[in-house]
Design a protein around this motif. Structure first.
Motif, PDB file in Angstrom:
ATOM      1  N   LYS A 108     -68.863  23.479 -23.620  1.00 51.64           N
ATOM      2  CA  LYS A 108     -69.608  22.441 -23.988  1.00 51.64           C
ATOM      3  C   LYS A 108     -70.351  22.002 -22.867  1.00 51.64           C
ATOM      4  O   LYS A 108     -69.500  21.657 -21.684  1.00 51.64           O
ATOM      5  CB  LYS A 108     -68.787  21.088 -24.750  1.00 51.64           C
ATOM      6  N   TYR A 110     -71.777  18.388 -20.436  1.00 53.51           N
ATOM      7  CA  TYR A 110     -71.351  17.118 -20.345  1.00 53.51           C
ATOM      8  C   TYR A 110     -71.893  16.437 -19.079  1.00 53.51           C
ATOM      9  O   TYR A 110     -72.660  17.051 -18.381  1.00 53.51           O
ATOM     10  CB  TYR A 110     -69.993  16.979 -20.166  1.00 53.51           C
ATOM     11  N   CYS A 137     -77.097  15.078 -21.858  1.00 51.14           N
ATOM     12  CA  CYS A 137     -77.222  16.132 -23.135  1.00 51.14           C
ATOM     13  C   CYS A 137     -78.729  15.897 -23.817  1.00 51.14           C
ATOM     14  O   CYS A 137     -79.372  14.886 -23.604  1.00 51.14           O
ATOM     15  CB  CYS A 137     -76.508  15.633 -24.240  1.00 51.14           C
ATOM     16  N   GLN A 140     -77.511  15.947 -29.942  1.00 43.75           N
ATOM     17  CA  GLN A 140     -76.458  14.890 -30.083  1.00 43.75           C
ATOM     18  C   GLN A 140     -75.400  15.035 -29.138  1.00 43.75           C
ATOM     19  O   GLN A 140     -74.953  15.822 -28.398  1.00 43.75           O
ATOM     20  CB  GLN A 140     -75.705  15.366 -31.401  1.00 43.75           C
ATOM     21  N   LYS A 141     -74.773  13.793 -29.071  1.00 39.91           N
ATOM     22  CA  LYS A 141     -73.635  13.659 -28.085  1.00 39.91           C
ATOM     23  C   LYS A 141     -72.595  12.650 -28.417  1.00 39.91           C
ATOM     24  O   LYS A 141     -72.945  11.735 -29.475  1.00 39.91           O
ATOM     25  CB  LYS A 141     -74.399  13.253 -26.666  1.00 39.91           C
ATOM     26  N   LYS A 142     -71.339  12.728 -27.903  1.00 40.32           N
ATOM     27  CA  LYS A 142     -70.332  11.824 -28.132  1.00 40.32           C
ATOM     28  C   LYS A 142     -70.226  11.072 -26.596  1.00 40.32           C
ATOM     29  O   LYS A 142     -70.169  11.718 -25.608  1.00 40.32           O
ATOM     30  CB  LYS A 142     -69.005  12.131 -28.336  1.00 40.32           C
ATOM     31  N   LEU A 143     -70.100   9.699 -26.456  1.00 40.67           N
ATOM     32  CA  LEU A 143     -70.096   9.326 -25.125  1.00 40.67           C
ATOM     33  C   LEU A 143     -69.078   7.840 -25.354  1.00 40.67           C
ATOM     34  O   LEU A 143     -68.979   7.462 -26.177  1.00 40.67           O
ATOM     35  CB  LEU A 143     -71.590   8.828 -24.771  1.00 40.67           C
ATOM     36  N   GLU A 160     -70.241  11.701 -21.147  1.00 38.65           N
ATOM     37  CA  GLU A 160     -71.251  12.190 -22.420  1.00 38.65           C
ATOM     38  C   GLU A 160     -70.957  13.461 -22.552  1.00 38.65           C
ATOM     39  O   GLU A 160     -70.895  14.332 -21.740  1.00 38.65           O
ATOM     40  CB  GLU A 160     -72.531  11.939 -21.915  1.00 38.65           C
ATOM     41  N   CYS A 162     -71.903  16.666 -24.985  1.00 41.69           N
ATOM     42  CA  CYS A 162     -72.865  17.091 -25.956  1.00 41.69           C
ATOM     43  C   CYS A 162     -72.197  17.988 -27.230  1.00 41.69           C
ATOM     44  O   CYS A 162     -71.178  18.824 -26.657  1.00 41.69           O
ATOM     45  CB  CYS A 162     -73.718  18.102 -25.415  1.00 41.69           C
ATOM     46  N   THR A 163     -72.674  17.679 -28.244  1.00 37.72           N
ATOM     47  CA  THR A 163     -71.909  18.267 -29.477  1.00 37.72           C
ATOM     48  C   THR A 163     -72.962  19.222 -30.228  1.00 37.72           C
ATOM     49  O   THR A 163     -74.151  19.391 -29.883  1.00 37.72           O
ATOM     50  CB  THR A 163     -71.514  17.200 -30.333  1.00 37.72           C
TER      51      THR A 163
END
Lengths: 163, 162
Positions: A108, A110, A137, A140-143, A160, A162-163
């Motif tokens: 992934k 990041y 990213c 889409q991302k999770k942070l 961050e 990236c998904t």
């Protein structure tokens, strides 16, 4: 006349059957599958990694934690670790190693940044970051963002994934 | 003449019935496929929930969790407690089977020494009919109370379900 009416009634029954079949296909065929385990792991990933990273001790810098090294980096006290790196570069090389072995191992992308002038609304650095690892990213991302208090103001650390 | 017309009508009725039963058959096949797919999806969901609950039990296991003044710390493993737990767990297989069932729990160090060998906390091999396998990796702090230092570690929980 009666025969024609019967045939129309038959056609209507066929149409009703087709509509019922279509509804069933849409209802069962395209239902979204849930993934409990992935939801559980991905929702916690950025937070867990950043939280654990900030608590990690640096063996070459008098066992100071990454949080303390980032505070030193922001304040510019000129701390030099036993391997010759300053606090900013030490945090950068530690973050590179850890993120490569954790998020990088899952293939992934990041971005890890620490900065003193952080725009919390736009979630970006307004000045050159103190530490920057990875690339931002595109999709889409999770942070997770952590504020760290220092003598010269609050610095923000962002991870961050990236998904 | 009437006999021939009657025969044609009987043939027509038979054809309609054949088409009706073919459609009914297709509908039944579709219905069973949908039901089968729903059952498989539910089974996968149950297996995943089980995997998540085993992972959570491992992460919050008091035998290895760090604590300060009897207050447990989240996502932290005390390395001294871990060494003791590794020797205690194999002596109490039934107690820990109730907690972890068929699974393997390993704890490894990522930083500063990524070459340090991983420690296996629990390992119970699954029978042959346990075909599903879920791997959950959660970052944890490895706290050494002797040197009062924190290392970056990873707890990996592999659960096996039917």
């Amino acid at each position: 006349m009666k025969k024609a009416q019967t045939e129309i009634l038959g056609l209507a029954i066929v149409v009703v059957l087709v509509i019922i079949a279509t509804i069933l296909v849409v209802k069962f065929g395209f239902s979204k599958s849930t993934n409990t385990r992935n939801d559980f792991t991905s929702s916690q990933e950025a937070s867990n990694i950043l939280n654990t990273f900030l608590k990690t001790s640096a063996p070459d810098c008098s066992q100071l934690t990454m949080t303390e090294l980032l505070q030193d980096c922001a304040q510019g006290t000129g701390l030099v670790c036993s391997n010759g790196e300053d606090s900013c570069n030490f945090v950068k090389s530690a973050a590179t190693t850890i993120l490569l072995e954790t998020i990088g191992a899952e293939k992934k992308n990041y971005e890890f940044i620490a900065c003193s002038n952080f725009n919390i609304r736009e979630i970006k650095c307004d000045s050159t970051p103190l530490v920057n690892v990875g690339q931002p990213c595109q999709g889409q991302k999770k942070l997770k963002i952590f504020p760290i208090p220092t003598n010269s103001g609050t610095i923000y650390v962002k991870l961050e994934i990236c998904t | 003449m009437n006999n021939k017309k009657a025969q044609i009508q009987i043939f027509e009725t038979i054809a309609v019935l054949v088409v009706f039963f073919v459609l009914l058959g297709i509908g039944f096949i579709f219905y069973t496929k949908v039901i089968k797919s729903n059952i498989e999806s539910d089974a996968a969901e149950i297996s995943q929930s089980k995997s998540v609950s085993i992972a959570q039990r491992a992460m919050f296991l008091p035998e290895i969790q760090c604590s300060e003044d009897n207050v447990p710390k989240e996502n932290c493993i005390d390395t001294l407690k871990l060494d003791s737990a590794i020797s205690v767990i194999p002596d109490n297989p039934l107690y820990y089977y109730d907690l972890f069932e068929f699974s393997k729990i390993t704890i490894s160090e990522i930083y500063p020494d990524s070459s340090a060998s991983a420690k296996t906390l629990y390992n119970r091999a699954a029978p042959n009919d346990y075909k599903r396998q879920f791997k959950t990796r959660v970052p944890v702090t490895l706290y050494d109370p002797l040197t009062k230092t924190n290392k970056f570690g990873m707890i990996e929980i592999v659960t096996y379900t039917k």
